[in-house]
Design an enzyme around this catalytic site. Structure first.
Site, mmCIF file in Angstrom:
data_model
loop_
_atom_site.group_PDB
_atom_site.id
_atom_site.type_symbol
_atom_site.label_atom_id
_atom_site.label_comp_id
_atom_site.label_asym_id
_atom_site.label_seq_id
_atom_site.Cartn_x
_atom_site.Cartn_y
_atom_site.Cartn_z
ATOM 1 N N ASP A 64 0.813 -1.213 0.000
ATOM 2 C CA ASP A 64 0.000 0.000 0.000
ATOM 3 C C ASP A 64 0.853 1.273 0.000
ATOM 4 O O ASP A 64 0.314 2.381 0.006
ATOM 5 C CB ASP A 64 -1.011 0.000 1.163
ATOM 6 C CG ASP A 64 -0.376 -0.223 2.524
ATOM 7 O OD1 ASP A 64 0.726 -0.813 2.595
ATOM 8 O OD2 ASP A 64 -0.974 0.192 3.538
ATOM 9 N N HIS A 65 2.177 1.102 -0.053
ATOM 10 C CA HIS A 65 3.076 2.259 -0.102
ATOM 11 C C HIS A 65 3.936 2.293 -1.371
ATOM 12 O O HIS A 65 4.637 3.270 -1.601
ATOM 13 C CB HIS A 65 3.965 2.295 1.144
ATOM 14 C CG HIS A 65 3.168 2.521 2.391
ATOM 15 N ND1 HIS A 65 3.119 3.738 3.050
ATOM 16 C CD2 HIS A 65 2.335 1.694 3.077
ATOM 17 C CE1 HIS A 65 2.307 3.639 4.089
ATOM 18 N NE2 HIS A 65 1.815 2.409 4.137
ATOM 19 N N HIS A 140 8.518 -0.738 12.258
ATOM 20 C CA HIS A 140 7.360 -1.400 11.650
ATOM 21 C C HIS A 140 7.741 -2.847 11.346
ATOM 22 O O HIS A 140 8.824 -3.294 11.728
ATOM 23 C CB HIS A 140 6.958 -0.618 10.397
ATOM 24 C CG HIS A 140 5.604 -0.985 9.864
ATOM 25 N ND1 HIS A 140 4.505 -1.159 10.664
ATOM 26 C CD2 HIS A 140 5.173 -1.211 8.593
ATOM 27 C CE1 HIS A 140 3.470 -1.485 9.904
ATOM 28 N NE2 HIS A 140 3.852 -1.527 8.652
ATOM 29 N N ASP A 210 4.799 3.880 8.020
ATOM 30 C CA ASP A 210 4.026 3.269 9.099
ATOM 31 C C ASP A 210 4.943 3.005 10.291
ATOM 32 O O ASP A 210 6.109 2.672 10.113
ATOM 33 C CB ASP A 210 3.449 1.935 8.649
ATOM 34 C CG ASP A 210 2.455 2.057 7.496
ATOM 35 O OD1 ASP A 210 2.170 3.169 7.041
ATOM 36 O OD2 ASP A 210 1.969 1.015 7.033
ATOM 37 N N HIS A 268 -3.560 7.349 7.225
ATOM 38 C CA HIS A 268 -3.347 5.893 7.200
ATOM 39 C C HIS A 268 -4.415 5.150 8.007
ATOM 40 O O HIS A 268 -4.145 4.170 8.702
ATOM 41 C CB HIS A 268 -1.941 5.520 7.709
ATOM 42 C CG HIS A 268 -1.494 4.157 7.238
ATOM 43 N ND1 HIS A 268 -1.605 3.029 8.020
ATOM 44 C CD2 HIS A 268 -0.974 3.753 6.058
ATOM 45 C CE1 HIS A 268 -1.138 1.995 7.330
ATOM 46 N NE2 HIS A 268 -0.747 2.402 6.137
#
Lengths: 301, 301
Positions: A64-65, A140, A210, A268
């Protein structure tokens, strides 16, 4: 400084929400931060000029990044880009992109530079005459960096009334803007403060996503003007946040408070929540200056 | 048989158009054909059940046909899929997907099977009791296959009036559906045609994208019910079509005519054209049964 949120939702792209990507405009430079699937469409939708993006910063290798990066790099080719493109991201990003270009028998018609990151310490990864970019090591499930964008302090502003008053020749103006005193023909020294105003204060923007709640970032982002901090969950899901190495809105606000930043932008969000206003309601009990990111929203500061 | 076009435009995804992806539903099976960036969002938008997709067919490794695959595979995990997923595509597709899963420290919670293709001859790559899928070798800038989906001919339909008339016991019904004659107790043989009707004719769908004009496909797709054939350009850009190994609408129609298919669906339009009706106008001068694909459009046949 202008921030445009292209996507600010966690996990999967959906019909009306997009994974992480944002454009930071500082001093006429456009920096792309993260590049989830669909970023190129979001760039078009938000009327961002593709050709002005020369530096892309990828925080970590969760889909998702960065799943939109290969598509954007390919589209730059189709748009006949010729300017260099620089990608800053975790070790491995080069292999992912080059493998796909090789197997599709494609190549970029511009020079593509990868600046792979693997340091666990904050480091300067970009610098020019106007802007510095530093990494913010985060914690993370995979190697992750946030990014601190800092404007450099500009020239002092000329006090036009004062310089005309002292009949100072325009060839000395740059010297005054550089902060120097001026000696008149009669030998009298005029201090710079009498001839100029303070420069516009340099602004800074910290992107932290994140990460689990991680106080190590505080010394790096201390006093930043704006902090974007992930708030994937609400306090009611604090256990889930710890388990998945994410933050709650409350934890993001605590980092903002302890870092003495001026404003906090939350983002996010987990797609489990239907109303993102709850994130603000929770965070504002800890820190007053809360803004909510949302896809397509812009912030100027 | 139902075809849903998720995307049918060439090159880059744009605000309102999507790169190649389509869902073919046959006999309650959902096959995903190609998977350009944004396919998972198009699946949601078209209310396709993710969990019903068990086989994905990738024609070739150009981005507009597979950049959405890694995102879809990841999303299946996030949706807690447990059913096996099969990906059929050119050699290299496994390395691309596995590299990204490995670097993101992710893994699928379902079994993911890759069936890599490298044959230059048409071959059967999927078969069950209802459907067969064959490759259609195409001619493009990289190794490319189209896919021919063929229903198997079903059982004959029982003629209820006739079997009751002959007082045939129901235990013989399956034998009749299988096309067998029946011997009555008095020794008289009743021919199957008197006891049953022909089965519903088996349908077939041929997907041909991307390719230059290539008559070798004709023997493979001969008499298909529906042909989807790329028509990236109009005849006025025939030189560009040849150069980039694509087809014009006229060439696609010529293939349809020579293959004796019943219907031709055009797609893979270059984004240079504002009005796709021009593709139909051109193709219909060669072949009468022309349909235009468009994102979100469904065809039942």
């Amino acid at each position: 400084m202008k921030l445009t949120i292209l996507g600010c939702y966690a996990a999967t792209p959906r019909t009306f929400t997009n994974p992480t990507s944002q454009i930071l405009e500082i001093k006429n430079r456009l920096f792309l931060i993260d590049c989830g699937e669909g970023t190129q469409v979001q760039l078009r939708r938000n009327k961002i000029k593709f050709s002005k993006i020369n530096h892309i910063f990828i925080s970590h290798l969760h889909g998702d990044h960065f799943f939109g990066l290969i598509g954007l790099i390919s589209t730059f080719s189709l748009l006949n880009r010729t300017t260099d493109l620089h990608v800053h991201g975790p070790k491995g990003i080069k292999e992912i992109i080059m493998l796909q270009l090789r197997l599709s028998n494609s190549w970029t018609n511009y020079d593509l530079f990868f600046h792979e990151l693997d340091s666990k310490e904050s480091e300067i990864i970009f610098e020019d005459d106007k802007v510095t970019v530093k990494t913010i090591p985060l914690k993370h499930r995979v190697y992750t960096n946030g990014f601190l964008f800092e404007e450099k302090i500009g020239e002092r502003k000329l006090n036009l009334d004062a310089v005309q008053n002292y009949e100072i020749d325009s060839c000395y103006y740059q010297k005054i803007k550089n902060g120097k005193d001026i000696t008149l023909e009669d030998g009298k020294i005029i201090e710079n403060e009498q001839l100029s105003f303070d420069p516009i204060p340099a602004k800074s923007y910290a992107f932290c996503s994140d990460t689990v709640y991680h106080e190590d970032v505080i010394t790096i982002i201390k006093n930043a003007d704006v902090l974007y901090h992930e708030a994937t969950f609400l306090d009611s899901e604090e256990n889930l946040a710890s388990k998945t190495l994410h933050c709650t809105a409350k934890q993001a606000a605590t980092i903002a408070l302890k870092s003495n930043v001026k404003q906090l932008i939350l983002g996010h969000y987990s797609t489990r929540y239907e109303n993102i206003e709850m994130f603000k309601e929770e965070a504002i009990t800890i820190f007053p200056e809360i803004l909510l990111a949302d896809d397509g929203k812009s912030f100027e500061f």
